[in-house]
Write an enzyme that holds these catalytic residues in place. Sequence first.
Site, mmCIF file in Angstrom:
data_model
loop_
_atom_site.group_PDB
_atom_site.id
_atom_site.type_symbol
_atom_site.label_atom_id
_atom_site.label_comp_id
_atom_site.label_asym_id
_atom_site.label_seq_id
_atom_site.Cartn_x
_atom_site.Cartn_y
_atom_site.Cartn_z
ATOM 1 C CD GLU A 193 -32.470 2.860 -16.054
ATOM 2 O OE1 GLU A 193 -33.594 3.357 -16.055
ATOM 3 O OE2 GLU A 193 -32.248 1.685 -16.402
ATOM 4 C CG HIS A 215 -35.090 -0.767 -16.007
ATOM 5 N ND1 HIS A 215 -34.317 -0.005 -16.847
ATOM 6 C CD2 HIS A 215 -35.764 -1.631 -16.816
ATOM 7 C CE1 HIS A 215 -34.497 -0.397 -18.095
ATOM 8 N NE2 HIS A 215 -35.372 -1.374 -18.099
ATOM 9 C CG PHE A 235 -36.976 -6.840 -16.776
ATOM 10 C CD1 PHE A 235 -36.617 -5.712 -16.079
ATOM 11 C CD2 PHE A 235 -36.320 -8.025 -16.490
ATOM 12 C CE1 PHE A 235 -35.622 -5.754 -15.106
ATOM 13 C CE2 PHE A 235 -35.321 -8.085 -15.524
ATOM 14 C CZ PHE A 235 -34.978 -6.937 -14.832
HETATM 15 P P1 NAI Z 1 -41.062 -2.727 -30.323
HETATM 16 O O1 NAI Z 1 -39.879 -2.557 -31.228
HETATM 17 O O2 NAI Z 1 -41.921 -3.940 -30.476
HETATM 18 O O3 NAI Z 1 -42.011 -1.444 -30.431
HETATM 19 C C1 NAI Z 1 -41.543 -0.141 -30.493
HETATM 20 C C2 NAI Z 1 -42.578 0.674 -31.273
HETATM 21 O O4 NAI Z 1 -42.166 2.042 -31.225
HETATM 22 C C3 NAI Z 1 -42.666 0.264 -32.746
HETATM 23 O O5 NAI Z 1 -44.021 0.070 -33.102
HETATM 24 C C4 NAI Z 1 -42.054 1.454 -33.478
HETATM 25 O O6 NAI Z 1 -42.613 1.670 -34.771
HETATM 26 C C5 NAI Z 1 -42.383 2.589 -32.524
HETATM 27 N N1 NAI Z 1 -41.565 3.771 -32.748
HETATM 28 C C6 NAI Z 1 -40.276 3.842 -33.166
HETATM 29 N N2 NAI Z 1 -39.899 5.129 -33.278
HETATM 30 C C7 NAI Z 1 -40.961 5.873 -32.934
HETATM 31 C C8 NAI Z 1 -41.195 7.268 -32.859
HETATM 32 N N3 NAI Z 1 -40.234 8.134 -33.194
HETATM 33 N N4 NAI Z 1 -42.401 7.690 -32.448
HETATM 34 C C9 NAI Z 1 -43.393 6.800 -32.134
HETATM 35 N N5 NAI Z 1 -43.227 5.471 -32.195
HETATM 36 C C10 NAI Z 1 -42.030 5.014 -32.580
HETATM 37 O O7 NAI Z 1 -40.476 -2.635 -28.846
HETATM 38 P P2 NAI Z 1 -41.157 -3.149 -27.507
HETATM 39 O O8 NAI Z 1 -40.764 -4.545 -27.230
HETATM 40 O O9 NAI Z 1 -42.599 -2.795 -27.516
HETATM 41 O O10 NAI Z 1 -40.376 -2.260 -26.419
HETATM 42 C C11 NAI Z 1 -40.516 -0.859 -26.400
HETATM 43 C C12 NAI Z 1 -39.467 -0.289 -25.460
HETATM 44 O O11 NAI Z 1 -39.743 -0.686 -24.121
HETATM 45 C C13 NAI Z 1 -38.040 -0.807 -25.689
HETATM 46 O O12 NAI Z 1 -37.384 -0.064 -26.712
HETATM 47 C C14 NAI Z 1 -37.397 -0.588 -24.361
HETATM 48 O O13 NAI Z 1 -36.808 0.698 -24.351
HETATM 49 C C15 NAI Z 1 -38.564 -0.610 -23.368
HETATM 50 N N6 NAI Z 1 -38.511 -1.751 -22.459
HETATM 51 C C16 NAI Z 1 -38.580 -1.504 -21.097
HETATM 52 C C17 NAI Z 1 -38.534 -2.548 -20.201
HETATM 53 C C18 NAI Z 1 -38.640 -2.335 -18.732
HETATM 54 O O14 NAI Z 1 -38.315 -3.253 -17.949
HETATM 55 N N7 NAI Z 1 -39.097 -1.188 -18.259
HETATM 56 C C19 NAI Z 1 -38.355 -3.939 -20.660
HETATM 57 C C20 NAI Z 1 -38.383 -4.081 -22.106
HETATM 58 C C21 NAI Z 1 -38.422 -3.024 -22.944
#
Ligand code: NAI
Length: 332
Positions: free
Chosen positions: A263, A295, A298
């Site tokens: 992207e 994207h 957010f």
């Molecule tokens: P977070 O850290 O609160 O949650 C991530 C979860 O994934 C945690 O519960 C963790 O244990 C789990 N996890 C880690 N490794 C894993 C695996 N191998 N298999 C299954 N689960 C696993 O993060 P949050 O805030 O929920 O964000 C998640 C993702 O969303 C971010 O890493 C980012 O990549 C993406 N994001 C996308 C946005 C967008 O605009 N599209 C904006 C913000 C975040």
Amino acid sequence: MKITFFSTQQYDKEFFIEHNKSYNYELDFLDVPLSKKTADLVADSPVICVFVNDKVDAAVMEKLAARGVKTIALRCAGFNNVDLDSARQHGIRVCRVPAYSPEAVAEHAVAMILTLNRKTHKAYNRVREQNFSLNGLLGFDLHGKTVGVIGTGLIGKSFCRIMLGFGCRVLAFDVIANKELEQMGVEYVPLVDLLPHSDIVSLHCPLNEQTHHLINCDTITMMKKGSMLINTSRGGLVDTSAIIAALKSGHLSQVGIDVYEQEEKLFFRDLSGDIIQDDLIGRLMSFQNVLITAHQGFFTREALHQIAATTFENIHALLVQDAPTQKGAILV
Ligand code: NAI
């Protein structure tokens, strides 16, 4: 003190200028992304502020250190684009915005599901053309369907709550089960059980070595035939070629992506007058059952306010030492 922003858009300026009223830092907004070439633009800035597609690898980190950069403030949650080991070696501090509006991204994932399912984007265009036919717009009830959620952190948790509200059965896979979600009725199962039983699979885990191409030919084969895949997390979680093959065979019936592995060459820009060189996204864009957004998960007013507020709090905390920050905000 000067802060240089990379990959700046007009809306970044508005929100950061507003929140800077409490800090009075000197803000230098650059629209170019951070790269080895542009790293030299940080003259006199001990702090830089970067976004999701600014690649801060070892080579860039070395240049930043040589230019006197002491702090890298990410104005996003994901940090897969930053080489943290290299930052440590150069004594550069790194902070991020762990939580700004999980609801913003979760609600966008739901918007993608509803659009793909009920085809409101097609209906809108049809009616404008005075075509009131319903042929081709057939959807399904979300109520009673099974939704598989991979990653139940802040965003995944919010997404689970919304899907429970729709009357869906929610299966989840995460390395840590969330007790509160379990009490609400979410069932944690291994990935091999989640994939074949889910009508919709939504990705909400971070991109790292374990999750890179988590959705690939093998895992798609395990998914229910005719299921929907939603990715609002990071492009690298899915092998795009495998998705295209599954769309062609009909194994996946609908795909919604807000993120794409390559992207950085496309998103956040107006390329309407250009020839797109990326054939994979070209093929994806050609499917009538694929919805791509650039994207924007957010992108809500509430989230942008919180991003600017937390970014300045982080920078301030690193400057004055030991000031309180959100849990998980300081990475190095
Ligand atoms: P977070 O850290 O609160 O949650 C991530 C979860 O994934 C945690 O519960 C963790 O244990 C789990 N996890 C880690 N490794 C894993 C695996 N191998 N298999 C299954 N689960 C696993 O993060 P949050 O805030 O929920 O964000 C998640 C993702 O969303 C971010 O890493 C980012 O990549 C993406 N994001 C996308 C946005 C967008 O605009 N599209 C904006 C913000 C975040």
